[in-house]
Design an enzyme around this catalytic site. Sequence first.
Site, PDB file in Angstrom:
ATOM      1  N   ASN A   4      93.197  92.854  44.407  1.00 21.31           N
ATOM      2  CA  ASN A   4      93.923  93.015  45.676  1.00 21.31           C
ATOM      3  C   ASN A   4      94.721  94.312  45.698  1.00 21.31           C
ATOM      4  OD1 ASN A   4      93.094  90.750  47.002  1.00 21.31           O
ATOM      5  ND2 ASN A   4      94.890  89.527  46.514  1.00 21.31           N
ATOM      6  N   ARG A   7      84.033  90.910  51.649  1.00 20.37           N
ATOM      7  CA  ARG A   7      84.971  90.122  50.873  1.00 20.37           C
ATOM      8  C   ARG A   7      84.811  88.663  51.275  1.00 20.37           C
ATOM      9  NH1 ARG A   7      86.035  92.359  46.923  1.00 20.37           N
ATOM     10  NH2 ARG A   7      87.791  90.961  46.622  1.00 20.37           N
ATOM     11  N   GLU A  18      91.967  88.469  40.498  1.00 27.05           N
ATOM     12  CA  GLU A  18      92.212  88.446  41.948  1.00 27.05           C
ATOM     13  C   GLU A  18      93.407  89.335  42.310  1.00 27.05           C
ATOM     14  OE1 GLU A  18      90.176  87.172  43.916  1.00 27.05           O
ATOM     15  OE2 GLU A  18      89.141  85.593  42.827  1.00 27.05           O
TER      16      GLU A  18
END
Lengths: 150, 118
Positions: A52, A106, A48
């Site tokens: 990002n 997303r 994650e």
Amino acid sequence: MKATNSMSMTFSALSENEAFARVAVAAFVAQLNPTMEELTEIKTVVSEAVTNSIIHGYGEKYGDIYLHCKIVGDSIELVVEDHGVGIGDVEMVRQPLYTSRPELERSGMGFTIMESFVDEFDIESVVDRGTMLRLVKRIRTPQSATHHEV
Amino acid sequence: MKVQIETLNRGSMMIATLHGELDHHAADNVRGTLDREIEATRTKCLLLDLRGVTFMDSSGLGVILGRYKKMQALPGEMVITSLSKSVERLFEMSGLHKIMNIYKDRETAIQALKEVAK
């Protein structure tokens, strides 16, 4: 006192490196004897954080991601840093389902997942300078599992 | 690492089985392949079998949610089956388990999809 065991790596902000980053961290953390579940959680938060930086930090631009990993007692401290665009409103991005790029399909769950899978979670970000995520996760392996080391 | 997708057409139903690690890197390929198959077969019933998914993160959730919305828009139906424990946890955490129909095994999922398709 035992010396602190740490590991750092720098890699290009390319999606190919998402799997590399999470597998490298998992291999480093293995010495703490995490359960499969804890290992999956660690791999997920690394994925994650790195994703990002690639999508939001650098967007389509080239850049590097800096990952630092440290073992402190029975915890693992992870720092994931980029020199990308930064986050304007840190509180906003922490909201479940929030996404700054809805056109990319997303789920908006990245920060929520990271927060649920670790014990401590901080975001430091300066617009146009970059973002640094700091995550701490305690490995709750029962002591008995580590008694028979040779 | 590429996600392998096997598709099987059973009447008006399409069964897609995913194998591999469903992250942001794999997402584009999975999205493209599934969308192409949905369009080519004109199926209105999609069964997504996640038995081979060994890793998934929020990017994977995004792709699955995207296909669900696409099927709903047709209008059609999409159900999911064979989630590992960790994948199931992500669905619960995100609330997607309340929106989508998730079944333990493929046969139950096929029966359920046949019912809604009637």
